[in-house]
Design a protein around this motif. Structure first.
Motif, short mmCIF file in Angstrom:
data_model
loop_
_atom_site.label_atom_id
_atom_site.label_comp_id
_atom_site.label_asym_id
_atom_site.label_seq_id
_atom_site.Cartn_x
_atom_site.Cartn_y
_atom_site.Cartn_z
N MET A 218 78.75 44.36 130.82
CA MET A 218 78.79 43.31 131.84
C MET A 218 80.23 42.97 132.21
O MET A 218 80.55 42.79 133.39
CB MET A 218 78.07 42.06 131.33
CG MET A 218 76.57 42.19 131.25
SD MET A 218 75.81 40.65 130.68
CE MET A 218 74.07 41.08 130.79
N MET A 219 81.09 42.87 131.21
CA MET A 219 82.49 42.57 131.47
C MET A 219 83.15 43.69 132.27
O MET A 219 83.98 43.44 133.15
CB MET A 219 83.24 42.37 130.15
CG MET A 219 82.94 41.05 129.47
SD MET A 219 83.53 39.66 130.49
CE MET A 219 83.18 38.28 129.40
N VAL B 36 87.72 43.36 130.60
CA VAL B 36 87.77 42.89 131.98
C VAL B 36 89.07 43.32 132.68
O VAL B 36 89.17 43.24 133.91
CB VAL B 36 87.61 41.35 132.03
CG1 VAL B 36 88.94 40.64 131.76
CG2 VAL B 36 87.02 40.90 133.36
N GLN B 37 90.05 43.82 131.91
CA GLN B 37 91.29 44.29 132.54
C GLN B 37 91.07 45.53 133.41
O GLN B 37 91.99 45.97 134.10
CB GLN B 37 92.34 44.58 131.47
CG GLN B 37 92.73 43.39 130.63
CD GLN B 37 93.05 42.15 131.43
OE1 GLN B 37 93.68 42.23 132.49
NE2 GLN B 37 92.62 40.99 130.95
N ILE B 38 89.87 46.07 133.39
CA ILE B 38 89.54 47.16 134.32
C ILE B 38 89.75 46.69 135.76
O ILE B 38 89.92 47.51 136.67
CB ILE B 38 88.08 47.63 134.11
CG1 ILE B 38 87.79 48.93 134.88
CG2 ILE B 38 87.10 46.55 134.53
CD1 ILE B 38 88.53 50.12 134.39
N TYR C 26 77.51 44.58 120.77
CA TYR C 26 78.24 44.01 121.90
C TYR C 26 78.24 44.93 123.12
O TYR C 26 78.93 44.67 124.11
CB TYR C 26 79.69 43.71 121.50
CG TYR C 26 79.81 42.72 120.37
CD1 TYR C 26 79.18 41.49 120.43
CD2 TYR C 26 80.57 43.02 119.23
CE1 TYR C 26 79.28 40.57 119.39
CE2 TYR C 26 80.68 42.12 118.20
CZ TYR C 26 80.03 40.89 118.28
OH TYR C 26 80.14 40.00 117.25
N THR C 27 77.49 46.00 123.06
CA THR C 27 77.50 46.98 124.16
C THR C 27 77.10 46.35 125.49
O THR C 27 77.75 46.57 126.52
CB THR C 27 76.56 48.16 123.84
OG1 THR C 27 77.00 48.80 122.64
CG2 THR C 27 76.56 49.17 124.99
N ALA D 185 79.07 36.09 138.19
CA ALA D 185 77.81 36.06 137.44
C ALA D 185 77.92 36.85 136.14
O ALA D 185 77.56 36.34 135.06
CB ALA D 185 76.67 36.60 138.29
N LEU D 186 78.43 38.07 136.21
CA LEU D 186 78.47 38.91 135.01
C LEU D 186 79.53 38.46 134.02
O LEU D 186 79.35 38.62 132.81
CB LEU D 186 78.69 40.38 135.40
CG LEU D 186 77.52 41.03 136.13
CD1 LEU D 186 77.80 42.51 136.35
CD2 LEU D 186 76.22 40.86 135.36
N PHE D 187 80.63 37.89 134.50
CA PHE D 187 81.65 37.37 133.58
C PHE D 187 81.07 36.23 132.76
O PHE D 187 81.24 36.17 131.53
CB PHE D 187 82.89 36.90 134.34
CG PHE D 187 83.97 36.34 133.45
CD1 PHE D 187 84.88 37.19 132.85
CD2 PHE D 187 84.06 34.98 133.21
CE1 PHE D 187 85.88 36.68 132.02
CE2 PHE D 187 85.05 34.47 132.37
CZ PHE D 187 85.96 35.32 131.79
#
Length: 314
Positions: free
Chosen positions: A167-168, A109-111, A161-162, A91-93
């Motif tokens: 979200m990412m 998203v690499q987290i 873009y925060t 959903a968040l992606f």
């Protein structure tokens, strides 16, 4: 006997690496397809359609292989945790792509890789050696080189873009939670018994949200319909199965690190198929990412005991 055991371990590792590379190849086309579909429907509905189709595909394969319905209904908290993690990730992606740049999304998203490695160290006792940490740092630097030619760090992380970047970030953490659940369960269940309940939970959660947020922005074109099917059947059902098979054969650190190949594969495919230009930094990125992965492979082959749960299960 010892030689056979070592050989079997290496075969399992090679199979796991191939599964993870195939998974990242499928993931590489997701952002392009998502952008096409989001012009027509809302992100929550797309997340639901992806998970629903993926669940149906896995159910069909499970039944074709003679699986029994009753075996899918098992009480295990990790199934619920994995389902929630998957729901958050999907959903968040999808929503986050609307509020940030593609470059920032790829980087933030690499987290997921770090989240999985840390959680596996905490809950599964996997060692985070100096080699592994060095490999992961090299890979993250490589991802930075992937996104820098088209972006500046200031442009990617501006205040506008925060929300999208946040979200990412949470999306990547959700994936890490799902992957931990999958790896934990792989010690006692087969991939179908893990994935069908988890994706089923994700389908219910995203379906409930989609029902309240449904928005048809335009008539669904044939191109968008094809994109939805590919996203659901291949990039969700197929990718989840390959991912599960990879996770059971590799350590969390190695499996998570290989997922960073996705943006790299996307750009190289665009170069080979579409003739798009490749900058010098892409060669640096390729060397760093592949080098980082090889460092972790070296560490596991030469300095660690097997961590895979790769005994055959249906």
């Amino acid at each position: 006997m010892k030689g056979k055991s070592i050989h079997g371990r290496y075969v399992a590792m090679r199979t796991g690496i191939l599964c993870m590379v195939a998974t990242t190849a499928l993931w590489g086309i997701i952002p392009i397809l998502v952008k096409i579909v989001l012009k027509m429907i809302d992100p929550f509905s797309l997340s639901f359609l992806r998970l629903f189709q993926g669940t149906v595909v896995l159910l069909l394969l499970y039944r074709i292989r003679g699986g029994q319905w009753r075996a899918l209904f098992q009480k295990n908290r990790w199934l619920l945790i994995g389902g929630i993690g998957t729901s958050i990730n999907y959903a968040l992606f999808t929503v986050g792509l609307n509020f940030t740049t593609a470059g920032a999304g790829v980087l933030v998203v690499q987290i997921q890789m770090v989240t999985l490695a840390v959680l596996a160290a905490l809950f599964l006792g996997e060692r985070l050696t100096a080699f592994k940490i060095a490999g992961m740092v090299a890979v993250i630097c490589g991802v930075v080189f992937v996104v820098l030619p088209q972006n500046t760090l200031g442009g990617m992380f501006g205040s506008q873009y925060t929300l999208g970047n946040a979200m990412m970030l949470v999306s990547g953490m959700g994936w890490g939670v799902y992957a931990l659940a999958n790896k934990t369960l792989s010690r006692q269940m087969g991939s179908f018994h893990i994935l069908i309940p988890i994706l089923g939970i994700g389908t219910l959660v995203t379906g409930a949200v989609a029902a309240a947020q449904f928005e048809l922005k335009a008539a669904i074109s044939v191109k968008a319909l094809a994109a939805i099917v590919v996203l659901g059947v291949l990039c969700t059902g197929g990718a989840f199965y390959l991912l599960s098979e990879g996770l059971k054969r590799l350590s969390a650190a190695l499996a998570g690190t290989i997922t960073t190949l996705s943006p790299l594969l996307s750009l190289w495919l665009a170069h080979l198929i579409l003739g798009e230009d490749i900058s010098t930094t892409m060669f640096v990125a390729t060397a760093l990412i592949i080098g980082g992965i090889l460092v972790i492979v070296y560490s596991e082959r030469n300095h660690e005991n097997p961590v895979m749960g790769c005994e055959k299960k249906p």
